[in-house]
Design an enzyme around this catalytic site. Structure first.
Site, short mmCIF file in Angstrom:
data_model
loop_
_atom_site.label_atom_id
_atom_site.label_comp_id
_atom_site.label_asym_id
_atom_site.label_seq_id
_atom_site.Cartn_x
_atom_site.Cartn_y
_atom_site.Cartn_z
N VAL A 38 79.06 -130.27 -24.78
CA VAL A 38 79.04 -131.35 -25.77
C VAL A 38 77.77 -132.20 -25.69
O VAL A 38 77.42 -132.85 -26.67
CB VAL A 38 80.28 -132.26 -25.66
CG1 VAL A 38 81.55 -131.48 -25.90
CG2 VAL A 38 80.32 -132.98 -24.33
N GLY A 41 74.68 -131.99 -28.39
CA GLY A 41 74.64 -132.70 -29.66
C GLY A 41 75.10 -134.14 -29.59
O GLY A 41 75.20 -134.82 -30.61
N HIS A 42 75.37 -134.64 -28.40
CA HIS A 42 75.95 -135.99 -28.30
C HIS A 42 75.28 -136.78 -27.19
O HIS A 42 75.85 -136.90 -26.10
CB HIS A 42 77.45 -135.86 -28.02
CG HIS A 42 78.23 -137.06 -28.42
ND1 HIS A 42 78.53 -138.09 -27.58
CD2 HIS A 42 78.80 -137.40 -29.60
CE1 HIS A 42 79.26 -139.00 -28.20
NE2 HIS A 42 79.43 -138.60 -29.43
N PHE A 43 74.27 -137.30 -27.23
CA PHE A 43 73.24 -137.35 -28.24
C PHE A 43 71.96 -136.81 -27.62
O PHE A 43 71.67 -137.15 -26.47
CB PHE A 43 73.01 -138.79 -28.69
CG PHE A 43 74.20 -139.39 -29.38
CD1 PHE A 43 74.42 -139.12 -30.73
CD2 PHE A 43 75.10 -140.19 -28.72
CE1 PHE A 43 75.49 -139.68 -31.39
CE2 PHE A 43 76.18 -140.74 -29.36
CZ PHE A 43 76.39 -140.49 -30.70
N ILE A 48 75.69 -138.99 -23.93
CA ILE A 48 76.90 -139.79 -23.69
C ILE A 48 78.09 -138.87 -23.88
O ILE A 48 78.16 -138.12 -24.86
CB ILE A 48 76.99 -140.98 -24.66
CG1 ILE A 48 75.82 -141.93 -24.47
CG2 ILE A 48 78.32 -141.73 -24.47
CD1 ILE A 48 75.77 -143.06 -25.48
#
Length: 153
Positions: A38, A41-43, A48
């Site tokens: 994850v 893409g986050h971020f 985070i």
């Protein structure tokens, strides 16, 4: 003992203390690895850990510490009754969660708190229901069997 399942996170949850209902909360720990998918893409540039992933780790720990189990039962996450995110979780953090259990109207509920080394990260309330073999089809966050371990399916 560890709990792992298919979901939005790659890591596992370790039961540190299974707790004693009414006396002391159950306690679990998970390390949020920098390799969690994850984070791509986050971020980008400022990773985070998403709140839904914190809920997933808490849910896995809840299943691993569920105090009331009936032989042949199938415990299913029926609802995330509330979630409150208090501070961010970053790659490399150790996420510690504690669970206080209660029973009402045929369901088992837990109030969970999650924290990192910096302090409280989330407060989450979950509700689980026991669905026997004739009940609804298996869903995410399910536990089958008897004992204190979590089963991925």
């Amino acid at each position: 003992m560890t709990a792992a399942a298919c979901g939005p996170v790659d890591g596992t949850v370790e039961v540190v203390d299974p707790g004693v209902p009414g006396e002391r909360p159950a306690r679990c720990v998970a390390v949020v690895g920098a390799s969690e998918k994850v984070f791509a893409g986050h971020f980008p540039g400022f990773a985070i850990f998403p709140g839904v992933c914190v809920v997933e780790y808490v849910q896995r720990g809840a299943l691993a510490t569920l105090p009331e189990r009936e032989p042949g039962g199938r415990w299913v996450l029926a609802a995330v009754e509330s979630s409150r995110f208090l501070s961010p979780v970053y790659p490399g953090d150790e996420l510690t969660s504690e669970y206080v259990w209660s029973r009402k109207d045929g369901a088992v509920r837990c109030r969970a708190s999650a924290a990192t080394g910096r302090g409280p990260a989330a407060q989450i309330r979950l509700r689980f229901e026991n669905r026997d073999a004739q009940g609804a089809e298996a869903g995410a966050g399910e536990w089958r069997g008897q004992g204190r371990g979590a089963d991925a399916g």
